[in-house]
Design a protein around this motif. Structure first.
Motif, PDB file in Angstrom:
ATOM      1  N   VAL A 147       0.866  -1.177   0.000  1.00 38.78           N
ATOM      2  CA  VAL A 147       0.000   0.000   0.000  1.00 38.78           C
ATOM      3  C   VAL A 147       0.900   1.224   0.000  1.00 38.78           C
ATOM      4  CG1 VAL A 147      -1.802   1.274   1.214  1.00 38.78           C
ATOM      5  CG2 VAL A 147      -1.800  -1.230   1.259  1.00 38.78           C
ATOM      6  N   CYS A 148       0.923   1.936  -1.109  1.00 32.10           N
ATOM      7  CA  CYS A 148       1.829   3.075  -1.278  1.00 32.10           C
ATOM      8  C   CYS A 148       1.136   4.356  -0.842  1.00 32.10           C
ATOM      9  CB  CYS A 148       2.289   3.181  -2.724  1.00 32.10           C
ATOM     10  SG  CYS A 148       3.195   1.735  -3.319  1.00 32.10           S
ATOM     11  N   ILE A 149       1.663   4.985   0.219  1.00 33.93           N
ATOM     12  CA  ILE A 149       1.049   6.198   0.750  1.00 33.93           C
ATOM     13  C   ILE A 149       1.939   7.419   0.565  1.00 33.93           C
ATOM     14  CG2 ILE A 149      -0.189   4.832   2.464  1.00 33.93           C
ATOM     15  CD1 ILE A 149       1.742   5.965   4.571  1.00 33.93           C
ATOM     16  N   ARG A 150       3.176   7.198   0.106  1.00 32.59           N
ATOM     17  CA  ARG A 150       4.095   8.329  -0.115  1.00 32.59           C
ATOM     18  C   ARG A 150       4.932   8.049  -1.354  1.00 32.59           C
ATOM     19  NH1 ARG A 150       5.842   5.683   4.492  1.00 32.59           N
ATOM     20  NH2 ARG A 150       4.834   7.280   5.782  1.00 32.59           N
ATOM     21  N   ASN A 151       5.637   9.084  -1.826  1.00 32.56           N
ATOM     22  CA  ASN A 151       6.451   8.958  -3.036  1.00 32.56           C
ATOM     23  C   ASN A 151       7.522   7.886  -2.883  1.00 32.56           C
ATOM     24  OD1 ASN A 151       4.973  11.020  -4.151  1.00 32.56           O
ATOM     25  ND2 ASN A 151       6.514  12.598  -3.817  1.00 32.56           N
ATOM     26  N   ILE A 152       7.782   7.185  -3.984  1.00 30.34           N
ATOM     27  CA  ILE A 152       8.807   6.145  -4.015  1.00 30.34           C
ATOM     28  C   ILE A 152       9.965   6.629  -4.881  1.00 30.34           C
ATOM     29  CG2 ILE A 152       9.317   3.748  -4.616  1.00 30.34           C
ATOM     30  CD1 ILE A 152       7.177   4.124  -2.404  1.00 30.34           C
ATOM     31  N   PRO A 153      11.210   6.618  -4.372  1.00 28.81           N
ATOM     32  CA  PRO A 153      12.342   7.110  -5.158  1.00 28.81           C
ATOM     33  C   PRO A 153      12.660   6.205  -6.341  1.00 28.81           C
ATOM     34  CG  PRO A 153      13.118   6.147  -3.104  1.00 28.81           C
ATOM     35  CD  PRO A 153      11.624   6.197  -3.018  1.00 28.81           C
ATOM     36  N   PRO A 154      13.311   6.743  -7.369  1.00 26.33           N
ATOM     37  CA  PRO A 154      13.669   5.950  -8.557  1.00 26.33           C
ATOM     38  C   PRO A 154      14.486   4.708  -8.202  1.00 26.33           C
ATOM     39  CG  PRO A 154      14.011   8.275  -8.991  1.00 26.33           C
ATOM     40  CD  PRO A 154      13.717   8.160  -7.519  1.00 26.33           C
ATOM     41  N   TYR A 155      14.136   3.596  -8.828  1.00 25.98           N
ATOM     42  CA  TYR A 155      14.839   2.313  -8.738  1.00 25.98           C
ATOM     43  C   TYR A 155      14.768   1.659  -7.361  1.00 25.98           C
ATOM     44  CZ  TYR A 155      16.515   3.522 -13.344  1.00 25.98           C
ATOM     45  OH  TYR A 155      16.564   3.857 -14.671  1.00 25.98           O
ATOM     46  N   ALA A 156      13.891   2.168  -6.492  1.00 23.55           N
ATOM     47  CA  ALA A 156      13.738   1.560  -5.171  1.00 23.55           C
ATOM     48  C   ALA A 156      12.914   0.276  -5.245  1.00 23.55           C
ATOM     49  CB  ALA A 156      13.083   2.545  -4.213  1.00 23.55           C
ATOM     50  N   ILE A 157      13.143  -0.609  -4.284  1.00 23.04           N
ATOM     51  CA  ILE A 157      12.314  -1.796  -4.087  1.00 23.04           C
ATOM     52  C   ILE A 157      11.524  -1.550  -2.804  1.00 23.04           C
ATOM     53  CG2 ILE A 157      12.280  -4.285  -3.695  1.00 23.04           C
ATOM     54  CD1 ILE A 157      15.078  -4.376  -5.004  1.00 23.04           C
ATOM     55  N   VAL A 158      10.196  -1.600  -2.883  1.00 16.05           N
ATOM     56  CA  VAL A 158       9.374  -1.330  -1.704  1.00 16.05           C
ATOM     57  C   VAL A 158       8.398  -2.472  -1.476  1.00 16.05           C
ATOM     58  CG1 VAL A 158       9.568   1.167  -2.034  1.00 16.05           C
ATOM     59  CG2 VAL A 158       7.588  -0.047  -2.963  1.00 16.05           C
ATOM     60  N   VAL A 165      10.848   1.310   1.712  1.00 16.80           N
ATOM     61  CA  VAL A 165      12.005   0.957   0.886  1.00 16.80           C
ATOM     62  C   VAL A 165      12.811  -0.119   1.596  1.00 16.80           C
ATOM     63  CG1 VAL A 165      14.148   1.785  -0.159  1.00 16.80           C
ATOM     64  CG2 VAL A 165      12.125   3.252  -0.162  1.00 16.80           C
ATOM     65  N   VAL A 166      13.053  -1.241   0.903  1.00 18.42           N
ATOM     66  CA  VAL A 166      13.853  -2.325   1.488  1.00 18.42           C
ATOM     67  C   VAL A 166      15.125  -2.571   0.680  1.00 18.42           C
ATOM     68  CG1 VAL A 166      11.864  -3.460   2.522  1.00 18.42           C
ATOM     69  CG2 VAL A 166      12.557  -4.076   0.203  1.00 18.42           C
ATOM     70  N   GLY A 167      15.301  -1.825  -0.391  1.00 17.98           N
ATOM     71  CA  GLY A 167      16.489  -1.978  -1.213  1.00 17.98           C
ATOM     72  C   GLY A 167      16.351  -1.200  -2.507  1.00 17.98           C
ATOM     73  N   PHE A 168      17.355  -1.372  -3.372  1.00 17.07           N
ATOM     74  CA  PHE A 168      17.331  -0.739  -4.690  1.00 17.07           C
ATOM     75  C   PHE A 168      17.669  -1.782  -5.737  1.00 17.07           C
ATOM     76  CE2 PHE A 168      17.335   3.035  -2.188  1.00 17.07           C
ATOM     77  CZ  PHE A 168      16.857   4.061  -2.999  1.00 17.07           C
ATOM     78  N   ASN A 169      17.102  -1.618  -6.923  1.00 18.44           N
ATOM     79  CA  ASN A 169      17.366  -2.567  -8.003  1.00 18.44           C
ATOM     80  C   ASN A 169      18.824  -2.520  -8.467  1.00 18.44           C
ATOM     81  OD1 ASN A 169      14.799  -3.888  -8.522  1.00 18.44           O
ATOM     82  ND2 ASN A 169      14.050  -1.855  -9.066  1.00 18.44           N
ATOM     83  N   TYR A 170      19.438  -1.338  -8.375  1.00 20.18           N
ATOM     84  CA  TYR A 170      20.834  -1.175  -8.783  1.00 20.18           C
ATOM     85  C   TYR A 170      21.508  -0.170  -7.865  1.00 20.18           C
ATOM     86  CZ  TYR A 170      18.825  -2.811 -13.255  1.00 20.18           C
ATOM     87  OH  TYR A 170      18.143  -3.497 -14.225  1.00 20.18           O
ATOM     88  N   THR A 171      22.829  -0.202  -7.837  1.00 22.51           N
ATOM     89  CA  THR A 171      23.596   0.852  -7.166  1.00 22.51           C
ATOM     90  C   THR A 171      23.551   2.097  -8.054  1.00 22.51           C
ATOM     91  OG1 THR A 171      25.677   0.297  -8.260  1.00 22.51           O
ATOM     92  CG2 THR A 171      25.153  -0.876  -6.200  1.00 22.51           C
ATOM     93  N   GLU A 173      25.930   3.691  -9.456  1.00 25.69           N
ATOM     94  CA  GLU A 173      26.826   3.516 -10.602  1.00 25.69           C
ATOM     95  C   GLU A 173      26.198   2.603 -11.657  1.00 25.69           C
ATOM     96  OE1 GLU A 173      28.798   4.985  -7.168  1.00 25.69           O
ATOM     97  OE2 GLU A 173      27.709   3.077  -7.403  1.00 25.69           O
ATOM     98  N   GLU A 174      25.499   1.570 -11.197  1.00 22.60           N
ATOM     99  CA  GLU A 174      24.832   0.664 -12.130  1.00 22.60           C
ATOM    100  C   GLU A 174      23.664   1.347 -12.837  1.00 22.60           C
ATOM    101  OE1 GLU A 174      25.659  -3.656  -9.975  1.00 22.60           O
ATOM    102  OE2 GLU A 174      23.916  -2.452  -9.387  1.00 22.60           O
ATOM    103  N   ILE A 175      22.985   2.245 -12.118  1.00 22.83           N
ATOM    104  CA  ILE A 175      21.883   2.993 -12.742  1.00 22.83           C
ATOM    105  C   ILE A 175      22.402   3.878 -13.863  1.00 22.83           C
ATOM    106  CG2 ILE A 175      20.109   4.757 -12.371  1.00 22.83           C
ATOM    107  CD1 ILE A 175      19.831   3.657  -9.505  1.00 22.83           C
ATOM    108  N   ILE A 176      23.551   4.497 -13.643  1.00 23.62           N
ATOM    109  CA  ILE A 176      24.156   5.347 -14.677  1.00 23.62           C
ATOM    110  C   ILE A 176      24.405   4.530 -15.944  1.00 23.62           C
ATOM    111  CG2 ILE A 176      26.220   6.646 -15.319  1.00 23.62           C
ATOM    112  CD1 ILE A 176      24.349   8.169 -13.468  1.00 23.62           C
ATOM    113  N   GLU A 177      24.966   3.342 -15.789  1.00 24.45           N
ATOM    114  CA  GLU A 177      25.229   2.480 -16.945  1.00 24.45           C
ATOM    115  C   GLU A 177      23.921   2.001 -17.589  1.00 24.45           C
ATOM    116  OE1 GLU A 177      28.214   1.883 -18.318  1.00 24.45           O
ATOM    117  OE2 GLU A 177      28.869   3.387 -16.863  1.00 24.45           O
ATOM    118  N   HIS A 178      22.967   1.687 -16.754  1.00 21.68           N
ATOM    119  CA  HIS A 178      21.652   1.239 -17.224  1.00 21.68           C
ATOM    120  C   HIS A 178      20.979   2.317 -18.075  1.00 21.68           C
ATOM    121  CE1 HIS A 178      17.651  -0.610 -17.016  1.00 21.68           C
ATOM    122  NE2 HIS A 178      17.174   0.521 -16.518  1.00 21.68           N
TER     123      HIS A 178
END
Length: 215
Positions: A147-158, A165-171, A173-178
């Motif tokens: 249940v999303c009640i607030r904004n979710i940052p880019p590439y976050a895992i919620v 937020v329990v993690g991110f899909n990439y670091t 540096e990896e997001i930059i390459e992606h």
């Protein structure tokens, strides 16, 4: 038994064709915007005219979703998708002194409506609920039943209720390459913003996340 088997297959083929060639084109024609290669099934909106406030961009996939909206918009940007039973709510009923709440709720006169926005490359798991005014950042993954009640940052895992937020899909540096492979330079997220989010929501909250996940 053979006759029943053939009849069952015929019914399934008919339903599939009916959905593809009649229902989907009809729903798409009612949307506020529909991009290319959009796939959607079993839409339910309250009221029905709320479909005109749904904006789906290229390559979006939506299955069995419901939307409750009287003035707010739902926007899902390109290459994003949702599993079954997504619920989108764009408004909140407000209490007014001297009035019964149920009367106010049914009239919608004092409702507060806010748009719900899902950015590019987002995946929403089954039975996710999106509440008014939230924005799901690019590349995020929302776990089933969240249940999303607030904004979710880019590439976050919620995940969870309320979603955390329990993690991110990439670091960062990896997001930059992606993003170099998928987005023009002017649309890429700057490294300083990525690092800020990564530290704020993940590194600095490692203990809290472990406790939330019962590690």
């Amino acid at each position: 038994m053979i006759v029943v088997s053939y009849l069952t297959k015929a019914i399934c083929l008919f339903r599939s064709a009916y959905d593809r060639f009649f229902l989907q084109p009809m729903y798409k024609s009612m949307l506020g915007y529909c991009g290319k290669n959009v796939t959607m099934r079993n839409l339910r909106t309250t009221p029905s005219k709320a479909l005109s406030r749904v904006f789906l961009y290229d390559n979006v996939v939506m299955k069995n979703f419901s939307m409750i909206s009287y003035t707010g918009k739902f926007i899902m940007k390109k290459n994003s998708g949702a599993s079954s039973n997504l619920v989108i709510i764009t408004g909140n009923h407000q209490r007014e002194k001297g009035h019964w709440f149920i009367t106010e709720a049914l009239s919608h006169e004092h409702d507060v409506e806010q748009d719900v926005i899902v950015e590019e490359d987002v995946w929403l798991g089954a039975n996710v609920i999106l509440l008014p005014g939230i924005k799901i950042g690019r590349g995020a993954t929302v776990g089933a039943g969240s249940v999303c009640i607030r904004n979710i940052p880019p590439y976050a895992i919620v995940m969870g209720n309320p979603a955390k937020v329990v993690g991110f899909n990439y670091t960062p540096e990896e997001i930059i390459e992606h993003e170099k492979k998928l987005y023009p330079e002017e649309e890429r997220i700057p490294i300083n913003i990525l690092e800020k989010n990564y530290n704020k929501y993940y590194i600095n909250k490692a203990l809290e996340i472990k406790q939330f996940l019962n590690y």
